[in-house]
Design a protein around this motif. Structure first.
Motif, PDB file in Angstrom:
ATOM      1  N   GLU A   1       0.831  -1.199   0.000  1.00 39.98           N
ATOM      2  CA  GLU A   1       0.000   0.000   0.000  1.00 39.98           C
ATOM      3  C   GLU A   1       0.870   1.256   0.000  1.00 39.98           C
ATOM      4  O   GLU A   1       0.580   2.235  -0.687  1.00 39.98           O
ATOM      5  N   TYR A   2       1.936   1.226   0.776  1.00 36.81           N
ATOM      6  CA  TYR A   2       2.864   2.358   0.809  1.00 36.81           C
ATOM      7  C   TYR A   2       3.464   2.596  -0.570  1.00 36.81           C
ATOM      8  O   TYR A   2       3.496   3.724  -1.054  1.00 36.81           O
ATOM      9  N   GLN A   3       3.927   1.548  -1.229  1.00 38.81           N
ATOM     10  CA  GLN A   3       4.522   1.665  -2.561  1.00 38.81           C
ATOM     11  C   GLN A   3       3.496   2.164  -3.581  1.00 38.81           C
ATOM     12  O   GLN A   3       3.820   2.948  -4.467  1.00 38.81           O
ATOM     13  N   ARG A   4       2.225   1.708  -3.442  1.00 39.29           N
ATOM     14  CA  ARG A   4       1.174   2.153  -4.357  1.00 39.29           C
ATOM     15  C   ARG A   4       0.942   3.659  -4.210  1.00 39.29           C
ATOM     16  O   ARG A   4       0.897   4.394  -5.203  1.00 39.29           O
ATOM     17  N   ARG A   5       0.820   4.129  -2.977  1.00 40.03           N
ATOM     18  CA  ARG A   5       0.589   5.554  -2.741  1.00 40.03           C
ATOM     19  C   ARG A   5       1.805   6.392  -3.151  1.00 40.03           C
ATOM     20  O   ARG A   5       1.658   7.472  -3.722  1.00 40.03           O
ATOM     21  N   LEU A   6       2.982   5.873  -2.850  1.00 40.43           N
ATOM     22  CA  LEU A   6       4.212   6.578  -3.225  1.00 40.43           C
ATOM     23  C   LEU A   6       4.324   6.688  -4.743  1.00 40.43           C
ATOM     24  O   LEU A   6       4.644   7.749  -5.278  1.00 40.43           O
ATOM     25  N   LYS A   7       4.007   5.587  -5.427  1.00 44.61           N
ATOM     26  CA  LYS A   7       4.050   5.600  -6.896  1.00 44.61           C
ATOM     27  C   LYS A   7       3.026   6.593  -7.463  1.00 44.61           C
ATOM     28  O   LYS A   7       3.300   7.299  -8.438  1.00 44.61           O
ATOM     29  N   GLU A   8       1.864   6.654  -6.834  1.00 42.02           N
ATOM     30  CA  GLU A   8       0.821   7.593  -7.265  1.00 42.02           C
ATOM     31  C   GLU A   8       1.316   9.041  -7.144  1.00 42.02           C
ATOM     32  O   GLU A   8       1.141   9.848  -8.064  1.00 42.02           O
ATOM     33  N   LEU A   9       1.964   9.357  -6.029  1.00 37.61           N
ATOM     34  CA  LEU A   9       2.481  10.711  -5.834  1.00 37.61           C
ATOM     35  C   LEU A   9       3.654  11.015  -6.779  1.00 37.61           C
ATOM     36  O   LEU A   9       3.772  12.126  -7.284  1.00 37.61           O
ATOM     37  N   GLN A  10       4.502  10.020  -7.013  1.00 45.30           N
ATOM     38  CA  GLN A  10       5.622  10.228  -7.937  1.00 45.30           C
ATOM     39  C   GLN A  10       5.124  10.430  -9.358  1.00 45.30           C
ATOM     40  O   GLN A  10       5.658  11.255 -10.105  1.00 45.30           O
ATOM     41  N   LEU A  11       4.097   9.679  -9.748  1.00 48.14           N
ATOM     42  CA  LEU A  11       3.514   9.837 -11.079  1.00 48.14           C
ATOM     43  C   LEU A  11       2.901  11.231 -11.226  1.00 48.14           C
ATOM     44  O   LEU A  11       3.055  11.876 -12.268  1.00 48.14           O
ATOM     45  N   LEU A  12       2.248  11.700 -10.176  1.00 49.03           N
ATOM     46  CA  LEU A  12       1.693  13.052 -10.190  1.00 49.03           C
ATOM     47  C   LEU A  12       2.814  14.078 -10.387  1.00 49.03           C
ATOM     48  O   LEU A  12       2.683  15.005 -11.186  1.00 49.03           O
ATOM     49  N   ALA A  13       3.909  13.883  -9.689  1.00 48.61           N
ATOM     50  CA  ALA A  13       5.037  14.815  -9.806  1.00 48.61           C
ATOM     51  C   ALA A  13       5.632  14.793 -11.216  1.00 48.61           C
ATOM     52  O   ALA A  13       5.994  15.833 -11.763  1.00 48.61           O
ATOM     53  N   GLU A  14       5.727  13.620 -11.817  1.00 50.64           N
ATOM     54  CA  GLU A  14       6.307  13.502 -13.164  1.00 50.64           C
ATOM     55  C   GLU A  14       5.405  14.114 -14.229  1.00 50.64           C
ATOM     56  O   GLU A  14       5.873  14.744 -15.167  1.00 50.64           O
ATOM     57  N   GLN A  15       4.102  13.914 -14.099  1.00 43.08           N
ATOM     58  CA  GLN A  15       3.169  14.353 -15.139  1.00 43.08           C
ATOM     59  C   GLN A  15       2.676  15.787 -14.940  1.00 43.08           C
ATOM     60  O   GLN A  15       2.125  16.368 -15.859  1.00 43.08           O
ATOM     61  N   HIS A  16       2.864  16.325 -13.764  1.00 45.34           N
ATOM     62  CA  HIS A  16       2.330  17.647 -13.468  1.00 45.34           C
ATOM     63  C   HIS A  16       2.855  18.713 -14.431  1.00 45.34           C
ATOM     64  O   HIS A  16       2.085  19.520 -14.931  1.00 45.34           O
ATOM     65  N   GLY A  17       4.151  18.682 -14.712  1.00 49.79           N
ATOM     66  CA  GLY A  17       4.740  19.678 -15.615  1.00 49.79           C
ATOM     67  C   GLY A  17       4.157  19.597 -17.017  1.00 49.79           C
ATOM     68  O   GLY A  17       3.767  20.609 -17.607  1.00 49.79           O
ATOM     69  N   ALA A  18       4.072  18.386 -17.546  1.00 51.90           N
ATOM     70  CA  ALA A  18       3.540  18.206 -18.901  1.00 51.90           C
ATOM     71  C   ALA A  18       2.062  18.582 -18.963  1.00 51.90           C
ATOM     72  O   ALA A  18       1.608  19.212 -19.927  1.00 51.90           O
ATOM     73  N   ASP A  19       1.301  18.202 -17.939  1.00 46.72           N
ATOM     74  CA  ASP A  19      -0.128  18.539 -17.904  1.00 46.72           C
ATOM     75  C   ASP A  19      -0.330  20.044 -17.829  1.00 46.72           C
ATOM     76  O   ASP A  19      -1.211  20.605 -18.472  1.00 46.72           O
ATOM     77  N   THR A  20       0.498  20.704 -17.038  1.00 42.31           N
ATOM     78  CA  THR A  20       0.396  22.154 -16.914  1.00 42.31           C
ATOM     79  C   THR A  20       0.720  22.841 -18.233  1.00 42.31           C
ATOM     80  O   THR A  20       0.038  23.785 -18.637  1.00 42.31           O
ATOM     81  N   LEU A  21       1.743  22.371 -18.925  1.00 45.77           N
ATOM     82  CA  LEU A  21       2.090  22.942 -20.228  1.00 45.77           C
ATOM     83  C   LEU A  21       0.966  22.762 -21.242  1.00 45.77           C
ATOM     84  O   LEU A  21       0.700  23.646 -22.049  1.00 45.77           O
ATOM     85  N   LYS A  22       0.287  21.623 -21.191  1.00 46.41           N
ATOM     86  CA  LYS A  22      -0.857  21.402 -22.081  1.00 46.41           C
ATOM     87  C   LYS A  22      -1.974  22.405 -21.788  1.00 46.41           C
ATOM     88  O   LYS A  22      -2.604  22.924 -22.699  1.00 46.41           O
ATOM     89  N   GLN A  23      -2.219  22.659 -20.482  1.00 48.18           N
ATOM     90  CA  GLN A  23      -3.258  23.619 -20.120  1.00 48.18           C
ATOM     91  C   GLN A  23      -2.902  25.014 -20.592  1.00 48.18           C
ATOM     92  O   GLN A  23      -3.745  25.768 -21.041  1.00 48.18           O
ATOM     93  N   ILE A  24      -1.628  25.366 -20.481  1.00 44.41           N
ATOM     94  CA  ILE A  24      -1.177  26.690 -20.904  1.00 44.41           C
ATOM     95  C   ILE A  24      -1.324  26.832 -22.417  1.00 44.41           C
ATOM     96  O   ILE A  24      -1.746  27.871 -22.912  1.00 44.41           O
ATOM     97  N   ALA A  25      -0.993  25.782 -23.161  1.00 43.81           N
ATOM     98  CA  ALA A  25      -1.048  25.833 -24.623  1.00 43.81           C
ATOM     99  C   ALA A  25      -2.491  25.966 -25.121  1.00 43.81           C
ATOM    100  O   ALA A  25      -2.730  26.536 -26.184  1.00 43.81           O
ATOM    101  N   ASN A  26      -3.444  25.446 -24.366  1.00 40.37           N
ATOM    102  CA  ASN A  26      -4.846  25.528 -24.798  1.00 40.37           C
ATOM    103  C   ASN A  26      -5.411  26.776 -24.339  1.00 40.37           C
ATOM    104  O   ASN A  26      -5.842  27.639 -24.383  1.00 40.37           O
TER     105      ASN A  26
END
Length: 101
Positions: free
Chosen positions: A76-101
């Motif tokens: 469970e710890y690894q699942r939650r940690l992976k979820e937060l790490q994935l959020l950190a990795e994708q946050h920049g790209a998602d934000t750039l997509k929002q800015i471009a639109n």
């Protein structure tokens, strides 16, 4: 010799007139067309509020404490940690997509 002197005076007067005309040009008029670089500029995207930062810090602290105390499983710890790490990795790209639109 007198004729040469008169020609020199004519070019001298012309030079004075040209200098006077150039001195009358105002370079400050061009400054009005440039954008202002002073003051606070708006952010490209909404910034993290203090409440959001506290909430995120609380979640991470609680997760670390639960992991340390053994109240959650390693899976469970690894699942939650992976979820937060994935959020950190994708946050920049998602934000750039929002800015471009």
């Amino acid at each position: 010799m007198l004729v040469v002197g008169k020609q020199g005076s004519g070019s001298w007067v012309l030079g004075l007139l040209l200098a006077g005309a150039l001195a009358g040009c105002s370079s400050t008029a061009k400054l009005a067309t440039y954008p202002s670089v002073y003051g606070q500029k708006p952010a490209a995207n909404a910034q993290l509020t203090d409440e959001e930062a506290v909430s995120m810090q609380t979640r991470l602290t609680a997760l670390a404490a639960a992991h340390k105390s053994g109240s959650i499983s390693e899976a469970e710890y690894q699942r939650r940690l992976k979820e937060l790490q994935l959020l950190a990795e994708q946050h920049g790209a998602d934000t750039l997509k929002q800015i471009a639109n």
